[in-house]
Design a protein around this motif. Structure first.
Motif, short mmCIF file in Angstrom:
data_model
loop_
_atom_site.label_atom_id
_atom_site.label_comp_id
_atom_site.label_asym_id
_atom_site.label_seq_id
_atom_site.Cartn_x
_atom_site.Cartn_y
_atom_site.Cartn_z
N ARG A 64 6.23 1.27 0.19
CA ARG A 64 5.49 1.50 1.44
C ARG A 64 5.91 2.84 2.05
N ASP A 81 2.21 -9.59 2.46
CA ASP A 81 1.90 -8.68 3.57
C ASP A 81 1.93 -7.23 3.11
N TRP A 88 -1.24 -4.64 3.05
CA TRP A 88 -1.16 -3.34 3.73
C TRP A 88 -1.52 -2.21 2.78
#
Length: 378
Positions: free
Chosen positions: A263, A315, A319
């Motif tokens: 991320r 999650d 994303w």
């Protein structure tokens, strides 16, 4: 003390040995009474030790002098000025170096171990001073000194990675070496030597552990450097972790940490407008989502069929899929249709993976397909 120096310069062998013994038996305790803060006594002691002993000492005596010098440096580590501390440690290294011409790095009590301890003190103290320094010029000098010390230490074949199998090294030795590597990275980044920073990260593959990887990431992200340099360093760290055979990694923890690294790297890549790098991050995420154990990507973690193997957090997948699809829309708006379809396709692949790692019944994948069809039809 000056009289002692004169005796040392002019004395015969037996008197020279006795004077050095006196130095440690009487003069170091005198310095200790001053809470190791009397720079005058310290400099006099160092001056005595710097007198060439002409190889008159036995190996056991040299080892004793080296050890006493090191012990004094440990007590002086936080109180003395940097320059006399470095001189004392260099003397300790010099005395220990006379014991063997070819130290054996596998012997924890040998010269290599002593050199590691001395250099560890030099490097940590120099780096601590660099961090506290507010003058940019002086700060750079200190980081340069730390960088040179580490480089010299490694070039002298004292690095465990250069001298022996990493799996054979003892943990106390490894722990200090990991700290040295982290400080080497810090100095390299401060001196804007990003190619060296990448080399340092890659060199840790056989011995990296969870703590070192976290320290590396924190050091990289705090750098006041162009985003492109930071992105590439994070990618190097991610690749190193993904392929590392290190027995010191907690692979269950790493399987949970890698998604956060991805991320971070993806965000940095987009901020740096490095679309090829961002897309390569997506590809890596797809590999991990499809193959939780990572064997398809070279990851040496646990068997994904094991109950202890962690799956890619749903999650995080949502994303990534959402942000990737939004980037595809950006491409569509500037008539980059091929890029739009490719990015949207990868976003949908990730979205479909949510059903395997968190379970949403494929809703996100279907939603993105519908939106892609709307874009293509418009």
């Amino acid at each position: 003390m000056k009289g002692l120096q004169w005796i040392l310069k002019s004395s015969k062998t037996d008197r020279l040995e006795g004077c050095v013994v006196k130095l440690f038996q009487y003069d170091f305790p005198e310095l200790e009474k001053c809470a190791w803060k009397n720079e005058g006594i310290l400099n006099e002691i160092i001056s005595v030790l710097e007198i060439e002993p002409n190889d008159i000492f036995s190996a056991s005596e040299l080892e004793w002098i080296a050890r006493m010098s090191y012990n004094a440096a440990v007590k002086l580590h936080n109180s003395a000025q940097l320059e006399p501390l470095i001189r004392l440690l260099d003397l300790s290294i010099s005395f220990s170096g006379r014991i063997h011409n070819q130290p054996d790095p596998n012997d924890p009590s040998n010269v290599s171990q002593h050199h590691l301890l001395c250099n560890f003190l030099k490097i940590t103290r120099t780096t601590a001073d660099a961090r506290r320094e507010t003058n940019p010029t002086e700060k750079e000098k200190l980081y340069t000194e730390s960088y040179k010390t580490i480089t010299n230490f490694q070039n002298q074949n004292q690095s465990p990675l250069a001298t022996t199998e990493p799996t054979l090294l003892q943990e106390p030795y490894l722990s200090k070496h990991r700290i040295i590597l982290s400080l080497h990275l810090e100095a390299s980044i401060h001196l804007n030597d990003w190619p060296k920073a990448s080399q340092i990260i890659e060199s840790t593959s056989p011995i990296i552990d969870d703590k070192l990887s976290s320290v590396f990431l924190d050091c990289i992200l705090r750098a006041e450097s162009p985003s492109s340099d930071i992105v590439r360093a994070v990618k190097t760290l991610l690749r190193t972790l993904h392929a590392s055979p290190s027995p010191h990694l907690n692979h269950q923890t790493i399987s949970q940490t890698l998604p956060r690294y991805i991320r971070c790297l993806f965000q940095l890549s987009l901020s740096a407008a490095d679309d090829p790098l961002a897309e390569s991050v997506l590809d890596q995420a797809i590999v991990l989502v499809r193959d939780p154990g990572g064997r398809g990507g070279g990851y040496q973690g646990p068997d994904p069929s094991s109950s202890s193997s962690s799956l890619y957090p749903s999650d995080e997948v949502r994303w990534l899929a959402t942000v990737a699809f939004n980037r595809a829309v950006d491409f569509y708006l500037v008539a980059r249709d091929e890029d739009c379809r490719r990015w949207a396709g990868k976003a949908i692949v990730l979205a479909d993976g949510v059903d395997g790692v968190g379970g949403d019944g494929g809703e996100l994948g279907e939603l993105l397909r519908e939106r892609l069809e709307m874009l293509v039809a418009s």
